[in-house]
Motif scaffolding. Structure first.
Motif, PDB file in Angstrom:
ATOM      1  N   PHE A 167     -83.141  20.375 141.825  1.00 55.16           N
ATOM      2  CA  PHE A 167     -82.378  19.564 142.531  1.00 55.16           C
ATOM      3  C   PHE A 167     -83.399  18.608 143.347  1.00 55.16           C
ATOM      4  O   PHE A 167     -83.290  17.314 143.555  1.00 55.16           O
ATOM      5  CB  PHE A 167     -81.536  20.219 143.729  1.00 55.16           C
ATOM      6  N   MET A 217     -84.319  15.834 140.885  1.00 50.66           N
ATOM      7  CA  MET A 217     -83.159  15.096 140.891  1.00 50.66           C
ATOM      8  C   MET A 217     -83.162  13.968 142.098  1.00 50.66           C
ATOM      9  O   MET A 217     -83.227  12.681 141.877  1.00 50.66           O
ATOM     10  CB  MET A 217     -81.703  15.501 141.014  1.00 50.66           C
ATOM     11  N   VAL A 218     -83.741  14.308 143.126  1.00 44.83           N
ATOM     12  CA  VAL A 218     -83.838  13.480 144.359  1.00 44.83           C
ATOM     13  C   VAL A 218     -84.974  12.613 144.280  1.00 44.83           C
ATOM     14  O   VAL A 218     -84.622  11.289 144.498  1.00 44.83           O
ATOM     15  CB  VAL A 218     -84.170  14.043 145.544  1.00 44.83           C
ATOM     16  N   SER A 243     -84.133  10.060 140.941  1.00 44.62           N
ATOM     17  CA  SER A 243     -83.068   9.240 140.774  1.00 44.62           C
ATOM     18  C   SER A 243     -83.256   7.690 141.191  1.00 44.62           C
ATOM     19  O   SER A 243     -84.291   7.621 141.607  1.00 44.62           O
ATOM     20  CB  SER A 243     -81.791   9.699 141.987  1.00 44.62           C
ATOM     21  N   ARG A 244     -82.295   6.881 140.941  1.00 45.03           N
ATOM     22  CA  ARG A 244     -82.388   5.308 141.196  1.00 45.03           C
ATOM     23  C   ARG A 244     -83.104   4.873 142.281  1.00 45.03           C
ATOM     24  O   ARG A 244     -83.803   4.340 142.442  1.00 45.03           O
ATOM     25  CB  ARG A 244     -80.894   4.754 140.878  1.00 45.03           C
ATOM     26  N   ASN A 263     -82.765  -1.862 137.809  1.00 42.57           N
ATOM     27  CA  ASN A 263     -81.793  -0.675 137.821  1.00 42.57           C
ATOM     28  C   ASN A 263     -82.386   0.574 137.183  1.00 42.57           C
ATOM     29  O   ASN A 263     -81.913   1.596 136.571  1.00 42.57           O
ATOM     30  CB  ASN A 263     -80.561  -0.940 137.060  1.00 42.57           C
ATOM     31  N   GLN A 310     -81.378  11.402 134.175  1.00 37.99           N
ATOM     32  CA  GLN A 310     -80.627  11.334 132.724  1.00 37.99           C
ATOM     33  C   GLN A 310     -81.591  10.753 131.781  1.00 37.99           C
ATOM     34  O   GLN A 310     -80.879   9.927 130.851  1.00 37.99           O
ATOM     35  CB  GLN A 310     -79.286  10.727 133.210  1.00 37.99           C
ATOM     36  N   SER A 332     -75.139  14.912 131.075  1.00 37.54           N
ATOM     37  CA  SER A 332     -74.267  15.241 129.802  1.00 37.54           C
ATOM     38  C   SER A 332     -74.458  14.370 128.697  1.00 37.54           C
ATOM     39  O   SER A 332     -73.924  14.719 127.711  1.00 37.54           O
ATOM     40  CB  SER A 332     -72.692  15.202 130.227  1.00 37.54           C
ATOM     41  N   ARG A 333     -75.001  13.183 128.967  1.00 39.03           N
ATOM     42  CA  ARG A 333     -75.293  12.352 127.595  1.00 39.03           C
ATOM     43  C   ARG A 333     -76.535  12.835 126.902  1.00 39.03           C
ATOM     44  O   ARG A 333     -76.518  12.465 125.724  1.00 39.03           O
ATOM     45  CB  ARG A 333     -75.618  10.898 128.225  1.00 39.03           C
ATOM     46  N   GLN A 371     -77.571  15.850 125.394  1.00 35.96           N
ATOM     47  CA  GLN A 371     -77.610  17.379 124.977  1.00 35.96           C
ATOM     48  C   GLN A 371     -78.636  18.152 124.451  1.00 35.96           C
ATOM     49  O   GLN A 371     -79.415  17.684 123.619  1.00 35.96           O
ATOM     50  CB  GLN A 371     -76.359  17.414 124.008  1.00 35.96           C
TER      51      GLN A 371
END
Lengths: 344, 273
Positions: free
Chosen positions: B111, B114-115, B118-119, B136, B141, B224-225, B227
């Protein structure tokens, strides 16, 4: 040595005995985590524990995971009551994992709308809440309010669009609606997949769980997500400027059901729990806390709460429900196609 | 009671636990992976092996595991080498620094990434500030995110494996090499590296198997894109639900890891296993 052994055997037996007694007066259920679980405790679990003196063990598991667990435990079920939000009860009942419910044993069954208790005898538990699926959007960042499902396809929204994986029940319904407005139906999901593909190419994101949607809105400038009305309220409570708009083309509904698991030995206590779940008080509490649409016709709601949900017989009749049996029959094929479509 | 039965009795709880918690479920999984509606079938395997999408998932899993292992080795080896060279106090601090992340859950650390990735996270922000990337740009991901996260999670395993071997290497060997006229790098290449090989191999195996079967970090950072095999198994169990196919995928992962382990056992001849 022998005396010691005897003592330990006796104490072990006592220990086992006490857990057996505890078992008889306890229930194991699943809940959906986060704000939902907090409300679940407040509206049903705590009042139930207070009234019956029983203890309720809560396992956090989303519908798909919960269903996988119940299926895996077929020979030795661990749950008494299982909650589903994605139509899993239809398959579970067909597989004999759920127990038929005699509606005379539920004091509140008479007050439920007909659709919410149609399949009790088949083993599908009563629907105690309905989630309406529409457009959850950022009220501050969007110059003009979205009104239609086709607004999701506007190029200027693509980079702020958050789609939810169809392994998630709401994600599935949102996708099927998008598919429908693109000219597809339950026999042909290709138009929806094509739309998703082009949206992803234009910069949209796919997330797998609702907390990730919140994260995108909170931190990454998400503008719009096809999701449930209750979630817009969850975002608002988290201090995010968000609103919910039902799409003009229709509002898919997701039924949240409380089901009796077959093969457990305290069914009466479990039925009492389900009965409490469908009571007017519990449903009013759910609507106040999370803005779920009640299924109990006797539920009383304050005007500002009623404005956020489908309230009353006529409003509820306007919701559309994609046939869960068809969804279940196609789920694995669709998930497969979806995975291929979104794969990079 | 002779020695043998005594030993057997002592080993019994462990054997029973293994049988119940490991062998039995694995056996069930094997059976499930070849059972179709009408008896024995290899259809799930055929479906996996003949499908470019699933072969792509398998290839990505192997490829990312290799990349992660190599990066861990490249960072872990010098780190372990430095740790053998510094004084005991500093070494203690370094060991604590390496072990400390292991005290937090992998999920929490993921996590954290992730922070950061992220964008609007700190790393894309910095890259944007230097005009290196577009408006962007996000690392979340992407495969890069998976690699970054997994390297951070697995580095301790690699470093500690190498450290365990390096501390037992006699320092005088290096001194001897230096007096013979080797430069520092030559010493590392001809003396230290060969002697630390068992640790490097063990660490690499740990990293490879752990990353090939990892689920949480790739799932959260890749989304999920993207795998990987473990996530694909999870989806087959929960969202498809197609258990025979999920079992077949699990067997393929299991066999794949086994294939990597066998040469290692042959290589080391059980000396350092």
């Amino acid at each position: 040595m022998n005396a010691k052994l005897g003592l330990s055997v006796v104490s072990l037996a006592a220990l086992l005995g006490s857990t057996a007694i505890a078992q008889a007066n306890s229930l194991t259920i699943n809940s959906f985590g986060g704000a939902y679980e907090t409300a679940h405790r407040e509206c049903v679990i705590s009042p139930f524990e207070k009234e019956t003196g029983a203890t309720v063990n809560v396992v956090t598991a989303y519908s798909a995971d919960a269903f996988a667990q119940v299926r895996a435990q077929k020979d030795a079920p661990q749950f008494d009551v299982i909650h589903f939000s994605g139509g899993q009860e239809i398959v579970a009942a067909a597989e004999g994992l759920l127990s038929p419910i005699d509606d005379t044993k539920l004091t509140n069954a008479a007050d439920l709308y007909d659709f919410a208790k149609a399949k009790l005898a088949a083993g599908e538990g009563p629907a105690y809440s309905i989630a309406a699926i529409g457009l959850v959007y950022n009220t501050e960042a969007l110059a003009e309010k979205p009104t239609k499902w086709t607004d999701l396809l506007k190029p200027e929204l693509s980079e702020g669009l958050v789609l939810t994986d169809i392994s998630n029940g709401y994600g599935m319904l949102g996708f099927l609606m998008l598919n429908q407005v693109q000219g597809g139906d339950l026999t042909n999901i290709q138009p929806g997949l094509d739309a998703v593909k082009s949206l992803l190419d234009a910069g949209a994101l796919v997330v797998a769980t609702s907390p990730e949607i919140q994260q995108e809105f909170a931190q990454n400038g998400a503008l719009i997500a096809p999701y449930a009305s209750d979630y817009a309220f969850t975002l608002r409570n988290a201090g995010l400027p968000s609103g919910f708009q039902a799409g003009e083309e229709g509002t898919p509904a997701s039924f949240i059901t409380a089901n009796l698991v077959a093969g457990r030995d305290n069914a009466d206590l479990a039925l009492k729990f389900i009965d409490m779940t469908i009571s007017a008080d519990a449903q009013a509490c759910f609507a106040n806390a999370l803005r779920y649409t009640p299924t109990n016709s006797k539920t009383e709601l304050a005007p500002e709460v009623a404005a956020d949900v489908a309230y009353g017989e006529a409003a509820v009749a306007g919701l559309l429900r994609f046939d869960p049996t068809v969804i279940e029959a196609n789920r694995s094929a669709w998930v497969e196609q979806w995975n291929r479509t979104i794969a990079q | 009671m002779n020695d043998r039965t005594e030993n057997l009795l002592l080993a019994l709880p462990g054997i029973l636990l293994l049988a119940l918690a490991f062998l039995f479920p694995i056996g069930q999984m094997l059976i499930l992976s070849v059972s179709g509606p009408d008896g024995f079938t290899l259809a799930p395997f055929a479906r996996f092996l003949s499908d470019p999408y699933y072969m792509g998932v398998l290839w990505r899993t192997v490829r990312l595991s290799l990349i992660i292992t190599i990066i861990c080795a490249v960072i872990g080896f010098p780190l372990a080498y430095i740790m053998t060279k510094v004084g005991p106090r500093l070494r203690l601090w370094l060991v604590i620094m390496i072990i400390l992340p292991l005290m937090t859950s992998v999920v929490i650390r993921t996590f954290g990434w992730m922070v950061m990735l992220s964008r609007s996270g700190i790393i894309p922000q910095i890259l944007r500030d230097f005009d290196l990337v577009g408006r962007n740009f996000a690392l979340m991901q992407t495969e890069t995110a998976i690699v970054i996260g997994m390297v951070q999670v697995l580095l301790p395993f690699m470093t500690l494996s190498i450290l365990g071997v390096l501390t037992r290497v006699d320092g005088r060997l290096e001194e001897a090499a230096r007096t013979m006229g080797c430069s520092f790098l030559q010493t590392v290449r001809t003396v230290v590296l060969p002697l630390s090989l068992p640790g490097l191999v063990a660490g690499s195996l740990l990293c490879f198997t752990l990353s090939a079967s990892s689920f949480v970090t790739p799932n959260l950072l890749g989304g999920s894109r993207i795998q990987v095999l473990a996530a694909s198994i999870y989806r087959s169990v929960t969202s498809a639900p197609d258990w025979p196919f999920a079992s077949a995928q699990a067997v393929i992962l299991f066999v794949g890891i086994l294939l990597v382990l066998i040469p290692y056992m042959k290589l080391t001849g059980g000396k350092n296993g």
